[in-house]
Design a protein around this motif. Structure first.
Motif, short mmCIF file in Angstrom:
data_model
loop_
_atom_site.label_atom_id
_atom_site.label_comp_id
_atom_site.label_asym_id
_atom_site.label_seq_id
_atom_site.Cartn_x
_atom_site.Cartn_y
_atom_site.Cartn_z
N TRP A 27 -26.45 -77.60 -42.41
CA TRP A 27 -25.28 -78.41 -42.52
C TRP A 27 -24.42 -77.76 -43.15
O TRP A 27 -23.15 -77.65 -42.94
N GLN A 29 -23.84 -74.75 -43.48
CA GLN A 29 -23.06 -73.35 -43.07
C GLN A 29 -21.86 -73.79 -42.46
O GLN A 29 -21.01 -73.06 -42.08
N ASP A 30 -21.56 -75.28 -42.42
CA ASP A 30 -20.36 -75.48 -41.67
C ASP A 30 -19.02 -75.40 -42.53
O ASP A 30 -19.03 -76.12 -43.72
N ASP A 32 -16.11 -76.82 -42.62
CA ASP A 32 -15.59 -78.04 -42.85
C ASP A 32 -16.16 -78.93 -43.94
O ASP A 32 -15.59 -79.53 -44.74
N LEU A 33 -17.73 -78.91 -43.84
CA LEU A 33 -18.57 -79.81 -44.73
C LEU A 33 -18.62 -79.11 -46.11
O LEU A 33 -18.39 -79.49 -47.10
N GLU A 110 -23.68 -85.27 -39.72
CA GLU A 110 -23.87 -85.03 -38.11
C GLU A 110 -22.64 -85.75 -37.70
O GLU A 110 -22.57 -87.05 -37.63
#
Length: 196
Positions: A27, A29-30, A32-33, A110
């Motif tokens: 997760w 690696q995103d 936006d997150l 998610e």
């Protein structure tokens, strides 16, 4: 270390176990997150180290958020249920002047699990847990001004704007836990079951 799981209508909060780290790392690696959570990218080894330090820090509590619809088989406390991992919820008691003030964070990582009320339920369950087990009397959130879904959710939960940081482009909101707010929390989380 959190030793309980908390089950609500749509979600189950489980302790953050080492088995959760690979998916959590994925997760994170995103971009936006990372931006939304104000996080820096870490290597998998660093993520395992972070997990270890968090699980041993008495001033932090972290739960992994499971989507009950995604659990394969029956839920079992102590099992990671990584197939149902959709995010995490944390509190930090890091205000040296007020140890009963907790900063709270929620992340539904998610995309398919967003907009279903999972974040709201997870926050309410975490707040109820913190009030009942840690005597927390005030919650604080820091949210980037561009994160309108989070700002909207926390404001609907009763959090009030306290300050806006021009430097960080983020709002700080707070919610004192009055007697009536505590009654409301208990009503909203009345179906909550704790597993230990």
């Amino acid at each position: 270390m959190v030793e309980v799981s908390i089950e609500g209508e749509k979600t189950i909060l489980v302790p953050y176990l080492k088995e959760h780290v690979p998916k959590y790392h994925l997760w994170m690696q995103d971009p936006d997150l990372l931006f939304a959570t104000g996080s820096e990218p870490l290597s998998l080894d660093q993520e395992y180290q972070m997990h270890l330090s968090w699980s041993q820090d008495p001033l932090k509590r972290t739960f992994i958020v499971l989507d009950k619809e995604m659990i394969v088989g029956d839920f079992q406390h102590g099992q990671p249920h990584t197939e149902a991992m959709v995010g995490d919820v944390n509190i930090y008691m890091n205000d040296s002047e007020d140890p009963q003030l907790a900063e709270i964070e929620i992340m539904i990582a998610e995309p398919k699990s967003r907009g279903k009320g999972l974040g709201k339920e997870a926050v309410l369950m975490m707040m109820t847990f913190a009030v009942e087990n840690l005597a927390i009397h005030t919650f604080r959130v820091k949210i980037g001004e561009s994160n309108q879904p989070s700002l909207s959710m926390f404001r609907k939960l009763g959090f009030k704007d306290v300050i806006f940081s021009e430097v960080f482009k983020e709002w700080t909101l707070e919610l004192p836990i009055t007697e009536s707010k505590q009654d409301e929390l208990q009503r909203l989380t009345g179906q909550m079951v704790t597993h230990s």
